[in-house]
Design a protein around this motif. Sequence first.
Motif, PDB file in Angstrom:
ATOM      1  N   THR A  23       0.835  -1.199   0.000  1.00  0.00           N
ATOM      2  CA  THR A  23       0.000   0.000   0.000  1.00  0.00           C
ATOM      3  C   THR A  23       0.871   1.250   0.000  1.00  0.00           C
ATOM      4  O   THR A  23       0.612   2.203  -0.735  1.00  0.00           O
ATOM      5  CB  THR A  23      -0.938   0.003   1.221  1.00  0.00           C
ATOM      6  OG1 THR A  23      -1.776  -1.148   1.161  1.00  0.00           O
ATOM      7  CG2 THR A  23      -1.801   1.247   1.254  1.00  0.00           C
ATOM      8  N   ILE A  24       1.918   1.243   0.802  1.00  0.00           N
ATOM      9  CA  ILE A  24       2.828   2.390   0.872  1.00  0.00           C
ATOM     10  C   ILE A  24       3.587   2.560  -0.442  1.00  0.00           C
ATOM     11  O   ILE A  24       3.746   3.668  -0.938  1.00  0.00           O
ATOM     12  CB  ILE A  24       3.808   2.227   2.055  1.00  0.00           C
ATOM     13  CG1 ILE A  24       3.042   2.330   3.378  1.00  0.00           C
ATOM     14  CG2 ILE A  24       4.935   3.255   1.984  1.00  0.00           C
ATOM     15  CD1 ILE A  24       3.852   1.920   4.594  1.00  0.00           C
ATOM     16  N   ILE A  25       4.041   1.458  -1.032  1.00  0.00           N
ATOM     17  CA  ILE A  25       4.818   1.501  -2.269  1.00  0.00           C
ATOM     18  C   ILE A  25       4.002   2.064  -3.420  1.00  0.00           C
ATOM     19  O   ILE A  25       4.503   2.847  -4.223  1.00  0.00           O
ATOM     20  CB  ILE A  25       5.334   0.087  -2.629  1.00  0.00           C
ATOM     21  CG1 ILE A  25       6.429  -0.329  -1.652  1.00  0.00           C
ATOM     22  CG2 ILE A  25       5.854   0.042  -4.054  1.00  0.00           C
ATOM     23  CD1 ILE A  25       6.834  -1.783  -1.793  1.00  0.00           C
ATOM     24  N   GLY A  26       2.750   1.656  -3.503  1.00  0.00           N
ATOM     25  CA  GLY A  26       1.909   2.133  -4.605  1.00  0.00           C
ATOM     26  C   GLY A  26       2.375   1.576  -5.936  1.00  0.00           C
ATOM     27  O   GLY A  26       2.601   0.381  -6.075  1.00  0.00           O
ATOM     28  N   ASN A  27       2.551   2.460  -6.916  1.00  0.00           N
ATOM     29  CA  ASN A  27       2.927   2.036  -8.270  1.00  0.00           C
ATOM     30  C   ASN A  27       4.401   2.259  -8.585  1.00  0.00           C
ATOM     31  O   ASN A  27       4.789   2.224  -9.753  1.00  0.00           O
ATOM     32  CB  ASN A  27       2.070   2.777  -9.302  1.00  0.00           C
ATOM     33  CG  ASN A  27       0.632   2.326  -9.251  1.00  0.00           C
ATOM     34  OD1 ASN A  27       0.349   1.164  -8.958  1.00  0.00           O
ATOM     35  ND2 ASN A  27      -0.283   3.241  -9.519  1.00  0.00           N
ATOM     36  N   PHE A  34      12.488  -3.991  -5.174  1.00  0.00           N
ATOM     37  CA  PHE A  34      13.103  -4.244  -3.872  1.00  0.00           C
ATOM     38  C   PHE A  34      12.194  -5.089  -2.987  1.00  0.00           C
ATOM     39  O   PHE A  34      12.664  -5.961  -2.257  1.00  0.00           O
ATOM     40  CB  PHE A  34      13.458  -2.930  -3.167  1.00  0.00           C
ATOM     41  CG  PHE A  34      14.603  -2.210  -3.811  1.00  0.00           C
ATOM     42  CD1 PHE A  34      15.851  -2.794  -3.897  1.00  0.00           C
ATOM     43  CD2 PHE A  34      14.423  -0.948  -4.353  1.00  0.00           C
ATOM     44  CE1 PHE A  34      16.914  -2.140  -4.500  1.00  0.00           C
ATOM     45  CE2 PHE A  34      15.470  -0.286  -4.958  1.00  0.00           C
ATOM     46  CZ  PHE A  34      16.718  -0.878  -5.045  1.00  0.00           C
ATOM     47  N   PHE A  35      10.897  -4.837  -3.044  1.00  0.00           N
ATOM     48  CA  PHE A  35       9.938  -5.632  -2.277  1.00  0.00           C
ATOM     49  C   PHE A  35      10.007  -7.096  -2.704  1.00  0.00           C
ATOM     50  O   PHE A  35      10.068  -8.000  -1.875  1.00  0.00           O
ATOM     51  CB  PHE A  35       8.527  -5.073  -2.483  1.00  0.00           C
ATOM     52  CG  PHE A  35       7.459  -5.842  -1.766  1.00  0.00           C
ATOM     53  CD1 PHE A  35       7.260  -5.675  -0.409  1.00  0.00           C
ATOM     54  CD2 PHE A  35       6.642  -6.729  -2.450  1.00  0.00           C
ATOM     55  CE1 PHE A  35       6.272  -6.381   0.268  1.00  0.00           C
ATOM     56  CE2 PHE A  35       5.649  -7.434  -1.786  1.00  0.00           C
ATOM     57  CZ  PHE A  35       5.463  -7.261  -0.424  1.00  0.00           C
ATOM     58  N   ASP A  36      10.023  -7.328  -4.011  1.00  0.00           N
ATOM     59  CA  ASP A  36      10.102  -8.690  -4.535  1.00  0.00           C
ATOM     60  C   ASP A  36      11.406  -9.358  -4.113  1.00  0.00           C
ATOM     61  O   ASP A  36      11.419 -10.524  -3.713  1.00  0.00           O
ATOM     62  CB  ASP A  36       9.974  -8.662  -6.057  1.00  0.00           C
ATOM     63  CG  ASP A  36       9.920 -10.050  -6.650  1.00  0.00           C
ATOM     64  OD1 ASP A  36       9.019 -10.823  -6.250  1.00  0.00           O
ATOM     65  OD2 ASP A  36      10.751 -10.366  -7.514  1.00  0.00           O
TER      66      ASP A  36
END
Length: 50
Positions: A23-27, A34-36
Motif C-alpha cells: 500500500t505504501i509503495i503504490g505504483n 526491492f519488495f520482490d
Amino acid sequence: MQRYVTKKLEEKTTTRKHLDKLTIIGNDKTEHYFFDRDLVGMMDGGQPKN
C-alpha cells in the motif's frame, strides 16, 4: 493445537505487513523490485534487507 494457532497468527501478521508495504509503495516500480527481492530472500530463509 496451540502451536497451530500461534503459527497461523504469525502468518496473518506477516501477510498484513506485506500488504501494508505494498500500500505504501503504490505504483513505484523500483520499490516493487526491492519488495520482490526481499520476499525471495525471506523464502530462502533469510531476512529482508533494509
